[in-house]
Scaffold this motif. Structure first.
Motif, short mmCIF file in Angstrom:
data_model
loop_
_atom_site.label_atom_id
_atom_site.label_comp_id
_atom_site.label_asym_id
_atom_site.label_seq_id
_atom_site.Cartn_x
_atom_site.Cartn_y
_atom_site.Cartn_z
N GLY A 1 -6.56 3.58 9.69
CA GLY A 1 -7.42 2.49 9.27
C GLY A 1 -6.73 1.44 8.42
O GLY A 1 -7.38 0.48 7.98
N VAL A 2 -5.43 1.58 8.21
CA VAL A 2 -4.68 0.65 7.36
C VAL A 2 -3.71 -0.15 8.22
O VAL A 2 -2.95 0.41 9.02
CB VAL A 2 -3.90 1.41 6.26
CG1 VAL A 2 -3.13 0.42 5.38
CG2 VAL A 2 -4.84 2.26 5.42
N ASP A 3 -3.73 -1.47 8.05
CA ASP A 3 -2.78 -2.34 8.75
C ASP A 3 -1.37 -1.98 8.30
O ASP A 3 -1.06 -2.01 7.10
CB ASP A 3 -3.08 -3.81 8.42
CG ASP A 3 -2.21 -4.78 9.21
OD1 ASP A 3 -1.24 -4.33 9.87
OD2 ASP A 3 -2.45 -6.00 9.12
N ILE A 4 -0.49 -1.61 9.24
CA ILE A 4 0.84 -1.13 8.84
C ILE A 4 1.67 -2.21 8.17
O ILE A 4 2.63 -1.90 7.45
CB ILE A 4 1.61 -0.55 10.06
CG1 ILE A 4 1.85 -1.62 11.14
CG2 ILE A 4 0.90 0.66 10.64
CD1 ILE A 4 2.75 -1.14 12.26
N LYS A 5 1.33 -3.49 8.35
CA LYS A 5 2.05 -4.56 7.66
C LYS A 5 1.79 -4.52 6.16
O LYS A 5 2.58 -5.03 5.38
CB LYS A 5 1.67 -5.92 8.23
CG LYS A 5 2.25 -6.21 9.61
CD LYS A 5 2.01 -7.63 10.04
CE LYS A 5 0.54 -7.88 10.30
NZ LYS A 5 0.29 -9.23 10.87
N THR A 6 0.67 -3.93 5.75
CA THR A 6 0.36 -3.86 4.32
C THR A 6 0.91 -2.58 3.68
O THR A 6 0.87 -2.44 2.47
CB THR A 6 -1.16 -3.89 4.10
OG1 THR A 6 -1.75 -2.70 4.64
CG2 THR A 6 -1.78 -5.11 4.78
N GLU B 1 0.84 -1.20 0.00
CA GLU B 1 0.00 0.00 0.00
C GLU B 1 0.87 1.25 0.00
O GLU B 1 1.87 1.34 0.72
CB GLU B 1 -0.90 0.01 1.23
CG GLU B 1 -1.94 -1.09 1.25
CD GLU B 1 -3.05 -0.86 0.25
OE1 GLU B 1 -3.26 0.32 -0.14
OE2 GLU B 1 -3.71 -1.84 -0.16
N HIS B 2 0.47 2.25 -0.81
CA HIS B 2 1.26 3.47 -0.93
C HIS B 2 0.65 4.67 -0.23
O HIS B 2 1.33 5.66 0.02
CB HIS B 2 1.46 3.83 -2.42
CG HIS B 2 2.35 2.90 -3.15
ND1 HIS B 2 3.71 3.10 -3.25
CD2 HIS B 2 2.09 1.75 -3.82
CE1 HIS B 2 4.24 2.12 -3.97
NE2 HIS B 2 3.29 1.29 -4.32
N GLU C 1 8.26 3.17 3.20
CA GLU C 1 8.46 4.56 2.81
C GLU C 1 7.19 5.38 3.04
O GLU C 1 7.25 6.52 3.50
CB GLU C 1 8.88 4.62 1.35
CG GLU C 1 9.17 6.03 0.86
CD GLU C 1 9.48 6.08 -0.63
OE1 GLU C 1 9.65 7.19 -1.16
OE2 GLU C 1 9.54 5.00 -1.25
N ALA C 2 6.05 4.78 2.72
CA ALA C 2 4.77 5.48 2.90
C ALA C 2 4.49 5.72 4.39
O ALA C 2 3.95 6.76 4.77
CB ALA C 2 3.64 4.68 2.27
N PRO D 1 4.59 15.63 9.41
CA PRO D 1 3.98 14.33 9.72
C PRO D 1 2.52 14.45 10.11
O PRO D 1 2.05 15.51 10.55
CB PRO D 1 4.82 13.84 10.90
CG PRO D 1 5.25 15.10 11.59
CD PRO D 1 5.47 16.11 10.50
N SER D 2 1.80 13.35 9.95
CA SER D 2 0.39 13.28 10.36
C SER D 2 0.24 12.56 11.70
O SER D 2 -0.82 12.60 12.30
CB SER D 2 -0.43 12.55 9.30
OG SER D 2 -0.37 13.23 8.07
#
Length: 575
Positions: free
Chosen positions: A394-399, A323-324, A403-404, A488-489
């Protein structure tokens, strides 16, 4: 390391290798010509030939000798150039690969040991490659040339020399790997020594302050003794091929001289030819001896190849995602029943489960070793969770691609790493796309502009590696500025004010407020005063969440763990 891998590094320098091979052939030809000139000189002188012929032969010998030396220098230069160009690419690959390995690997390998593996082992390979073409290949060409020429003069002596050559090469090939394992042990002992030196120099203040110099010297002595013992064993095994060739050469030289003297006494050879037999036999020993020496270098190089292959074969446990993108704006954070261990037999985090909304601020408190910093490391995917899931936006950090993730998550720690370069380079991490005006605008918003203006050359001020050129307060302000420039967010502050005086802490707090105004924040702290403006509080103990909730509500609840910590903190301030 396979031959295919080696060819990948040698392929870019194939043009230089071709030029090197041509020079080798020319040099070998010159080496073969000179003994024949001396032969003619001796035969002409012993036959009372004209003086002009002797002068001409002497001049020709001198000219060829000078040319031979010139080409030898060129061969040596090109050989080293090829070797260093090829192995520098290997060094680059090793550094890239090492930097991408997970923290679990780096926790078990000291910087000193890695430096020795990346540079020391590859240097052994470079030394071998530098001489492989010039000496190994050149030796085979010279051997072939000598034997061919000798068969035109006397087949019996040429046969003796051929047998000696084949036996010497056969013995060396038979026992070529004899010292490889010992050489690997030698390199490992050397790596351990460098690791010890690096570790002790990094902690020199503690070593001196606590009177531990004698103990360090004892450890150093043990490490040096291991280097000596493994090195001695490796050397003794590596010189066996060379010793074997010396014995064979002595036998061959004796036979050639006996046969040569017999041919001279019976009138089948001139005095010049007798010299030619001797000279070519002597020349035959030189490439054989070089091959023996290179067998030692080969064993060192092969151990370096194996160790380099082992390092390149190491795989990071952190697998990059696909995922980017992440949602715009501040990011929410969710830990879904996360368990984590640095070591299989000791769990650090137990069933950590919480959610932090986008734009909220979370303060994490707990005793040393409670797992506070482990949470921040997991958020940055420096380690993998044992079980459970961590979601950012909401995004699994493993995916997510690393870099993103790093582009949207910033972290400030109490230990700030500086690199040798200007203040500008350190703030932007050598990103030339960030302009001076952007840096100054950001620092103005943070209230840190006066700190930069106070530097001798402003953004061009040179900083030394390690952070010795900055005070603890300046280092924290520096780290905050560096993170702020990445926009950063999600910001993680890991005890950023633990070493600051009240005035610097107040400046830092104003900068933190500005930084967190447009992002989600996680503040890990021992000093509860730094958590006055957070929205939620998490109390950790032994890797478990004791308490999680609204800060104001927990502070007002006299029975909460957080309220108890506040009372203790106030009592310590009054005391």
């Amino acid at each position: 390391m396979s031959m295919t891998s080696l060819m990948r590094y040698l392929r870019p320098v194939r043009g230089r290798m071709a030029a090197l091979l041509v020079l080798l052939l020319v040099t070998t030809g010159l080496q073969l010509i000179n003994p024949q000139i001396v032969q003619h000189f001796i035969d002409t002188a012993s036959g009372h030939g004209p003086l002009t012929s002797l002068i001409w032969l002497a001049g020709l010998y001198l000219a060829i000798a000078v040319l031979n030396q010139l080409f030898t220098v060129l061969v040596s230069y090109l050989g080293n150039d090829v070797a260093w160009r090829a192995t520098n690419r290997l060094r680059e690959d090793l550094v890239k690969h090492t930097l991408r390995l997970d923290m679990g690997f780096h926790n078990h390998k000291s910087p000193g040991e890695l430096i020795e593996r990346i540079d020391g082992d590859v240097t052994n390979m470079s030394n071998f490659f530098a001489m492989f073409i010039t000496e190994v290949f050149g030796s085979f060409v010279l051997l072939a040339g000598i034997l061919v020429v000798m068969f035109f003069h006397d087949w019996l002596i040429a046969t003796v020399m051929t047998v000696f050559t084949l036996l010497s090469i056969g013995v060396m090939m038979w026992i070529r790997d004899l010292g490889v394992a010992s050489s690997q042990m030698e390199r490992q002992a050397s790596a351990s020594l460098f690791g010890l030196i690096e570790e002790r120099i990094a902690g020199i203040e503690d070593v001196q302050a606590n009177g531990n110099v004698p103990y360090v010297i004892y450890r150093f002595h043990k490490a040096m003794r291991a280097v000596f013992q493994t090195g001695r064993r490796a050397w003794m095994l590596r010189v066996i091929p060379w010793n074997a060739t010396v014995i064979l050469y002595t036998i061959a030289m004796s036979l050639v001289l006996l046969l040569g003297v017999h041919l001279y006494l019976t009138g089948h050879a001139t005095l010049g030819t007798l010299y030619l037999f001797y000279q070519y036999t002597q020349m035959l020993n030189d490439p054989i001896e070089q091959l023996g020496n290179q067998m030692q270098e080969f064993q060192k190089a092969k151990s370096g190849m194996r160790r380099s292959s082992e390092l390149l074969a190491q795989e990071s446990s952190i697998v990059d995602g696909v995922e980017h993108t992440l949602p715009d704006g501040p990011l929410d954070v969710e830990f879904d029943h996360v368990n984590f261990s640095y070591h299989a037999d000791e769990r650090v985090l137990h069933d950590i489960h919480f959610r932090l909304g986008a734009g909220e601020r979370l303060g994490i408190v707990g005793r040393t070793g409670s797992g506070k910093s482990s949470i921040s490391r997991l958020l940055l995917r420096l380690y993998n969770v044992e079980s459970g899931e961590i979601r950012v936006g909401g995004v699994d950090i493993k995916t997510l691609k690393l870099e993103a993730l790093y582009r949207r998550v910033g972290m400030v720690t109490q230990d700030v790493q500086l690199f040798d370069g200007t203040l500008r380079d350190n703030l932007t991490l050598f990103d030339g796309r960030v302009t001076d005006s952007e840096i100054l605008e950001m620092t103005e918003r943070l209230g840190l502009r006066s700190w930069i203006d106070a530097m001798p050359q402003g953004l061009g001020t040179h900083l030394s590696a390690g952070g010795a050129s900055l005070s603890a307060g300046e280092a924290q302000l520096f780290a905050l500025t560096r993170v702020f420039l990445t926009k950063p967010s999600l910001v993680i502050l890991d005890e950023p004010s633990s070493r600051l005086d009240p005035a610097t802490e107040a400046t830092l707090q104003r900068a933190v407020d500005e930084l967190l105004a447009h992002s989600t924040g996680i503040v890990i702290a021992h000093r509860l005063s730094t958590l006055d403006k957070v929205d939620k509080i998490m109390v950790l103990r032994h890797g478990k969440i004791l308490e999680f909730g609204d800060r104001v509500a927990l502070a007002a609840d006299e029975s909460s763990h957080f309220a108890g910590l506040l009372r203790t903190d106030r009592q310590e301030e009054l005391a």
